[in-house]
Design a protein around this motif. Structure first.
Motif, PDB file in Angstrom:
ATOM      1  N   PHE A 174       1.892   1.786 -13.545  1.00 14.83           N
ATOM      2  CA  PHE A 174       0.570   1.269 -13.219  1.00 14.83           C
ATOM      3  C   PHE A 174       0.449  -0.190 -13.613  1.00 14.83           C
ATOM      4  O   PHE A 174       1.244  -0.707 -14.393  1.00 14.83           O
ATOM      5  CB  PHE A 174      -0.533   2.100 -13.900  1.00 14.83           C
ATOM      6  N   THR A 175      -0.536  -0.858 -13.037  1.00 14.38           N
ATOM      7  CA  THR A 175      -0.817  -2.253 -13.339  1.00 14.38           C
ATOM      8  C   THR A 175      -1.223  -2.349 -14.806  1.00 14.38           C
ATOM      9  O   THR A 175      -2.209  -1.740 -15.222  1.00 14.38           O
ATOM     10  CB  THR A 175      -1.945  -2.789 -12.432  1.00 14.38           C
ATOM     11  N   LYS A 176      -0.443  -3.078 -15.585  1.00 14.38           N
ATOM     12  CA  LYS A 176      -0.670  -3.167 -17.032  1.00 14.38           C
ATOM     13  C   LYS A 176      -1.648  -4.287 -17.407  1.00 14.38           C
ATOM     14  O   LYS A 176      -2.362  -4.171 -18.383  1.00 14.38           O
ATOM     15  CB  LYS A 176       0.657  -3.426 -17.757  1.00 14.38           C
ATOM     16  N   GLU A 177      -1.674  -5.369 -16.644  1.00 18.23           N
ATOM     17  CA  GLU A 177      -2.572  -6.469 -16.977  1.00 18.23           C
ATOM     18  C   GLU A 177      -3.983  -6.164 -16.472  1.00 18.23           C
ATOM     19  O   GLU A 177      -4.174  -5.372 -15.556  1.00 18.23           O
ATOM     20  CB  GLU A 177      -2.070  -7.806 -16.407  1.00 18.23           C
ATOM     21  N   PRO A 178      -5.007  -6.778 -17.097  1.00 20.09           N
ATOM     22  CA  PRO A 178      -6.382  -6.533 -16.658  1.00 20.09           C
ATOM     23  C   PRO A 178      -6.562  -6.883 -15.171  1.00 20.09           C
ATOM     24  O   PRO A 178      -6.013  -7.871 -14.684  1.00 20.09           O
ATOM     25  CB  PRO A 178      -7.213  -7.463 -17.537  1.00 20.09           C
ATOM     26  N   ILE A 179      -7.322  -6.051 -14.483  1.00 23.86           N
ATOM     27  CA  ILE A 179      -7.622  -6.268 -13.065  1.00 23.86           C
ATOM     28  C   ILE A 179      -9.008  -6.896 -13.007  1.00 23.86           C
ATOM     29  O   ILE A 179      -9.992  -6.296 -13.431  1.00 23.86           O
ATOM     30  CB  ILE A 179      -7.564  -4.936 -12.290  1.00 23.86           C
ATOM     31  N   MET A 180      -9.073  -8.111 -12.512  1.00 29.99           N
ATOM     32  CA  MET A 180     -10.329  -8.859 -12.486  1.00 29.99           C
ATOM     33  C   MET A 180     -11.313  -8.254 -11.469  1.00 29.99           C
ATOM     34  O   MET A 180     -10.900  -7.574 -10.532  1.00 29.99           O
ATOM     35  CB  MET A 180     -10.061 -10.327 -12.124  1.00 29.99           C
ATOM     36  N   PRO A 181     -12.607  -8.494 -11.645  1.00 31.15           N
ATOM     37  CA  PRO A 181     -13.596  -7.971 -10.702  1.00 31.15           C
ATOM     38  C   PRO A 181     -13.268  -8.365  -9.259  1.00 31.15           C
ATOM     39  O   PRO A 181     -12.915  -9.509  -8.981  1.00 31.15           O
ATOM     40  CB  PRO A 181     -14.909  -8.630 -11.159  1.00 31.15           C
ATOM     41  N   GLY A 182     -13.327  -7.381  -8.361  1.00 33.96           N
ATOM     42  CA  GLY A 182     -13.021  -7.595  -6.945  1.00 33.96           C
ATOM     43  C   GLY A 182     -11.550  -7.542  -6.609  1.00 33.96           C
ATOM     44  O   GLY A 182     -11.169  -7.533  -5.438  1.00 33.96           O
ATOM     45  N   LYS A 183     -10.684  -7.499  -7.603  1.00 33.28           N
ATOM     46  CA  LYS A 183      -9.232  -7.480  -7.374  1.00 33.28           C
ATOM     47  C   LYS A 183      -8.700  -6.055  -7.381  1.00 33.28           C
ATOM     48  O   LYS A 183      -9.362  -5.125  -7.810  1.00 33.28           O
ATOM     49  CB  LYS A 183      -8.504  -8.312  -8.443  1.00 33.28           C
ATOM     50  N   LYS A 184      -7.447  -5.915  -6.913  1.00 31.76           N
ATOM     51  CA  LYS A 184      -6.825  -4.595  -6.782  1.00 31.76           C
ATOM     52  C   LYS A 184      -5.627  -4.453  -7.709  1.00 31.76           C
ATOM     53  O   LYS A 184      -4.970  -5.426  -8.040  1.00 31.76           O
ATOM     54  CB  LYS A 184      -6.358  -4.373  -5.341  1.00 31.76           C
ATOM     55  N   GLY A 185      -5.374  -3.206  -8.095  1.00 30.90           N
ATOM     56  CA  GLY A 185      -4.203  -2.846  -8.874  1.00 30.90           C
ATOM     57  C   GLY A 185      -3.584  -1.598  -8.267  1.00 30.90           C
ATOM     58  O   GLY A 185      -4.088  -1.070  -7.261  1.00 30.90           O
ATOM     59  N   LYS A 186      -2.507  -1.131  -8.873  1.00 26.17           N
ATOM     60  CA  LYS A 186      -1.800   0.029  -8.327  1.00 26.17           C
ATOM     61  C   LYS A 186      -1.442   1.019  -9.415  1.00 26.17           C
ATOM     62  O   LYS A 186      -1.151   0.643 -10.548  1.00 26.17           O
ATOM     63  CB  LYS A 186      -0.507  -0.416  -7.638  1.00 26.17           C
ATOM     64  N   ILE A 187      -1.470   2.278  -9.021  1.00 34.67           N
ATOM     65  CA  ILE A 187      -0.956   3.361  -9.858  1.00 34.67           C
ATOM     66  C   ILE A 187       0.024   4.123  -8.987  1.00 34.67           C
ATOM     67  O   ILE A 187      -0.342   4.620  -7.921  1.00 34.67           O
ATOM     68  CB  ILE A 187      -2.083   4.292 -10.342  1.00 34.67           C
ATOM     69  N   THR A 188       1.275   4.199  -9.426  1.00 36.60           N
ATOM     70  CA  THR A 188       2.303   4.906  -8.672  1.00 36.60           C
ATOM     71  C   THR A 188       2.685   6.170  -9.426  1.00 36.60           C
ATOM     72  O   THR A 188       2.955   6.124 -10.624  1.00 36.60           O
ATOM     73  CB  THR A 188       3.562   4.024  -8.487  1.00 36.60           C
TER      74      THR A 188
END
Length: 175
Positions: free
Chosen positions: A124-138
């Protein structure tokens, strides 16, 4: 007495090591509860099953406390909370990426993704995900120890009001 306790402890440990396989047998016989593919919105209403539209996702807290208590709360939306791999061959190693969007005003911090079974490994995305931005969980799934239909999950712990958020997947394992 010590010998009896040792045998009991070893029995418990041995049971835990094969829990994935036992869970599959329960699933194959239909005794495991099916997971409903729906999303709870911020207002508490249910989105339609199979709806792939971005909707805020929440889940009931299993532990009663967030894993990231020092982070200000935010909100999260999932592109989907359930995925069906369909038919796959026994022994296949498959993966699926769940896209998460920070719909709040504070950075989204995913502190842990905890699978329900050792057959599933998360990234998963380890760094903070800023408002409106996307991350991933695999979620990576190893089908080596399974036959028939399986239902698996992983709990996502983040700085959202109701945690963990549950991600699920299904597969039909063919010989």
């Amino acid at each position: 007495m010590k010998k009896t306790l040792s045998v009991i402890a070893l029995s418990i440990i041995g049971f835990g090591l094969v829990s994935c396989k036992k869970e599959n047998k329960e699933t194959a016989t239909g005794t495991e509860t099916a997971t409903v593919d729906s999303t709870v919105t911020a207002a508490g209403s249910m989105a339609a099953p199979g709806d792939s539209a971005m909707a805020p996702a929440t889940a009931e807290a299993a532990t009663g406390a967030a894993v990231t208590p020092n982070q200000p709360l935010t909100t999260i939306a999932l592109s989907e909370s359930n995925f069906d791999f369909g038919k796959i061959k026994k022994g296949d190693k498959v993966e699926h990426v769940y896209e998460v969007t920070n719909t709040g005003s504070n950075p989204l911090v995913i502190s842990e993704v905890k699978p329900g079974c050792g057959c599933t490994a998360p990234d998963f995305t380890k760094e903070p995900i800023m408002p409106g931005k996307k991350g991933k969980i695999t979620l990576h799934f190893d089908s080596s120890n399974f036959d028939g239909n399986v239902n698996k999950y992983a709990d996502v712990f983040a700085n959202v009001e109701k945690t963990p958020v549950k991600l699920t997947f299904t597969a039909n394992i063919q010989p």
